[in-house]
Scaffold this active site. Structure first.
Site, PDB file in Angstrom:
ATOM      1  N   TYR A  39       0.829  -1.211   0.000  1.00 55.10           N
ATOM      2  CA  TYR A  39       0.000   0.000   0.000  1.00 55.10           C
ATOM      3  C   TYR A  39       0.868   1.267   0.000  1.00 55.10           C
ATOM      4  CZ  TYR A  39      -4.646   2.122   0.638  1.00 55.10           C
ATOM      5  OH  TYR A  39      -5.826   2.805   0.468  1.00 55.10           O
ATOM      6  N   LYS A  77      -3.510   8.045   3.108  1.00 57.38           N
ATOM      7  CA  LYS A  77      -4.715   7.747   3.905  1.00 57.38           C
ATOM      8  C   LYS A  77      -4.536   8.198   5.363  1.00 57.38           C
ATOM      9  CE  LYS A  77      -7.657   5.834   1.024  1.00 57.38           C
ATOM     10  NZ  LYS A  77      -8.726   6.694   0.479  1.00 57.38           N
TER      11      LYS A  77
HETATM   12  N1  LIG Z   1     -11.518  -0.777  -2.866  1.00 57.16           N
HETATM   13  C1  LIG Z   1     -10.965  -0.898  -1.683  1.00 57.16           C
HETATM   14  O1  LIG Z   1     -10.427  -1.963  -1.315  1.00 57.16           O
HETATM   15  C2  LIG Z   1     -11.022   0.259  -0.725  1.00 57.16           C
HETATM   16  C3  LIG Z   1     -10.868   0.012   0.648  1.00 57.16           C
HETATM   17  C4  LIG Z   1     -10.896   1.095   1.544  1.00 57.16           C
HETATM   18  C5  LIG Z   1     -11.060   2.377   1.047  1.00 57.16           C
HETATM   19  N2  LIG Z   1     -11.199   2.575  -0.300  1.00 57.16           N
HETATM   20  C6  LIG Z   1     -11.360   3.958  -0.764  1.00 57.16           C
HETATM   21  O2  LIG Z   1     -12.639   4.130  -1.310  1.00 57.16           O
HETATM   22  C7  LIG Z   1     -12.623   5.250  -2.174  1.00 57.16           C
HETATM   23  C8  LIG Z   1     -13.307   4.876  -3.480  1.00 57.16           C
HETATM   24  O3  LIG Z   1     -12.537   3.911  -4.172  1.00 57.16           O
HETATM   25  P1  LIG Z   1     -13.166   2.616  -4.846  1.00 57.16           P
HETATM   26  O4  LIG Z   1     -12.509   1.453  -4.216  1.00 57.16           O
HETATM   27  O5  LIG Z   1     -14.634   2.705  -4.910  1.00 57.16           O
HETATM   28  O6  LIG Z   1     -12.533   2.674  -6.319  1.00 57.16           O
HETATM   29  P2  LIG Z   1     -13.019   3.395  -7.668  1.00 57.16           P
HETATM   30  O7  LIG Z   1     -11.857   3.234  -8.600  1.00 57.16           O
HETATM   31  O8  LIG Z   1     -14.330   2.872  -8.099  1.00 57.16           O
HETATM   32  O9  LIG Z   1     -13.169   4.916  -7.218  1.00 57.16           O
HETATM   33  C9  LIG Z   1     -12.079   5.814  -7.134  1.00 57.16           C
HETATM   34  C10 LIG Z   1     -12.568   7.115  -7.732  1.00 57.16           C
HETATM   35  O10 LIG Z   1     -11.587   8.162  -7.594  1.00 57.16           O
HETATM   36  C11 LIG Z   1     -11.805   9.006  -8.703  1.00 57.16           C
HETATM   37  N3  LIG Z   1     -10.692   9.933  -8.919  1.00 57.16           N
HETATM   38  C12 LIG Z   1      -9.385   9.629  -9.123  1.00 57.16           C
HETATM   39  N4  LIG Z   1      -8.692  10.761  -9.340  1.00 57.16           N
HETATM   40  C13 LIG Z   1      -9.575  11.807  -9.242  1.00 57.16           C
HETATM   41  C14 LIG Z   1      -9.473  13.215  -9.367  1.00 57.16           C
HETATM   42  N5  LIG Z   1      -8.307  13.831  -9.664  1.00 57.16           N
HETATM   43  N6  LIG Z   1     -10.591  13.964  -9.204  1.00 57.16           N
HETATM   44  C15 LIG Z   1     -11.792  13.381  -8.923  1.00 57.16           C
HETATM   45  N7  LIG Z   1     -11.951  12.041  -8.797  1.00 57.16           N
HETATM   46  C16 LIG Z   1     -10.855  11.276  -8.966  1.00 57.16           C
HETATM   47  C17 LIG Z   1     -11.968   8.034  -9.865  1.00 57.16           C
HETATM   48  O11 LIG Z   1     -12.551   8.654 -10.989  1.00 57.16           O
HETATM   49  C18 LIG Z   1     -12.875   6.989  -9.231  1.00 57.16           C
HETATM   50  O12 LIG Z   1     -14.225   7.294  -9.461  1.00 57.16           O
HETATM   51  C19 LIG Z   1     -11.152   5.653  -2.325  1.00 57.16           C
HETATM   52  O13 LIG Z   1     -10.867   6.701  -1.420  1.00 57.16           O
HETATM   53  C20 LIG Z   1     -10.442   4.390  -1.890  1.00 57.16           C
HETATM   54  O14 LIG Z   1      -9.129   4.635  -1.442  1.00 57.16           O
HETATM   55  C21 LIG Z   1     -11.202   1.554  -1.182  1.00 57.16           C
END
Ligand SMILES: NC(=O)c1ccc[n+]([C@@H]2O[C@H](COP(=O)([O-])OP(=O)(O)OC[C@H]3O[C@@H](n4cnc5c(N)ncnc54)[C@H](O)[C@@H]3O)[C@@H](O)[C@H]2O)c1
Length: 255
Positions: free
Chosen positions: A154, A161
């Site tokens: 990570y 984060k």
């Molecule tokens: N998937 C996992 O395992 C997980 C676990 C814990 C937290 N998260 C967090 O959840 C959140 C959503 O991620 P996800 O897993 O749904 O993946 P996802 O890829 O579906 O969503 C990530 C989003 O970030 C957007 N993004 C990236 N750069 C950007 C910018 N410059 N301006 C605006 N938007 C931008 C992308 O367009 C995308 O829609 C993130 O913060 C991620 O770190 C994910």
């Protein structure tokens, strides 16, 4: 309209596919009485297509959280659809490949800066851009991956984060006097576009499957989305600066 979020107007960022955590949030929010405006980044026509799969087709506003013009115009763009906001969902994260997959010792500052800009600073930038639309009782919710530990692969995303978790506490501090809350949901690993871009992500998957006391479904983002809804609702009126784990209980268990 009835439901947990009846009458609430929400701005939901971060939809890119129907696996996105933000998509589950938007779907459940609509099912629970909310009016949803989405923001999309980059592939806007794709986001618009996904938005049509919601129970109610939702308008999509273009927003790159690192773009000052987009942030400055956000309030006016949102007002084209709703007259105010009761909640914002920050579901945005990105780090260049050099920052992930074991690259901690080698990642250049320019790449780390991008990760922190998009994944950390954007929390404050989004909230302040939307602040004129929010009244007392509003709620800002973001998504984190437990940053109290160093995880294999990570790397700088973990540092970003950790910064996000701190930024949420500072937002709670500064917006508390206006009656606005800031909380995060710490989700377990979910197979989204963002997760698949992390080399070695399957290590998380294996660890969670083996250790989460409640078990963990890597393809079900609804539990994380439900927690977001709860924090957006009126049922956590005195909770801010908090991080709610939605990880099958993994964080509570030693090796
Ligand atoms: N998937 C996992 O395992 C997980 C676990 C814990 C937290 N998260 C967090 O959840 C959140 C959503 O991620 P996800 O897993 O749904 O993946 P996802 O890829 O579906 O969503 C990530 C989003 O970030 C957007 N993004 C990236 N750069 C950007 C910018 N410059 N301006 C605006 N938007 C931008 C992308 O367009 C995308 O829609 C993130 O913060 C991620 O770190 C994910």
């Amino acid at each position: 309209m009835s439901g947990l979020l009846a009458g609430k107007r929400l701005l939901v960022t971060g939809v890119i596919t129907d696996a996105s955590i933000a998509f589950s949030v938007a779907r459940l929010a609509q099912e629970n009485g909310a009016q949803v405006v989405l923001t999309g980044y980059g592939r806007l026509s794709l986001v618009e297509r996904i938005a049509k799969r919601l129970p109610e087709p939702a308008p999509v506003i273009e927003l790159d959280v690192t773009n000052r013009e987009h942030l400055a115009a956000l309030g006016d763009r949102v007002r084209e659809h709703v007259d105010g906001l009761d909640g914002i969902v920050h579901s945005i994260g990105f780090a260049p490949q050099s920052c992930l997959g074991g690259g901690f010792l080698d990642a250049p500052w320019e790449d780390v800066a991008t990760a922190v800009h998009v994944s950390t600073y954007s929390y404050q930038a989004l909230a302040t851009a939307a602040l004129p639309l929010m009244a007392s009782g509003s709620s800002v919710v973001g998504l984190t991956f437990d940053a109290t530990k160093a995880w294999p692969v990570y790397d700088w995303m973990g540092v970003a984060k950790a910064g996000l978790e701190s930024a949420s506490r500072y937002l709670a501090l500064h917006l508390g006097p206006k009656g606005i809350r800031s909380n995060l949901v710490a989700a377990g690993p979910l197979r989204t576009v963002a997760a698949k871009s992390i080399p070695g992500f399957e290590q998380f998957e294996d660890a969670w499957s083996a250790r989460a006391p409640l078990g963990w479904n890597l393809t079900d983002s609804e539990p994380a989305a439900r927690a977001c809804l709860a924090l957006l609702s009126d049922w956590f009126p005195a909770t801010t600066g908090e991080i709610v784990h939605v990880d099958g209980g993994y964080h509570a268990i030693g090796a």
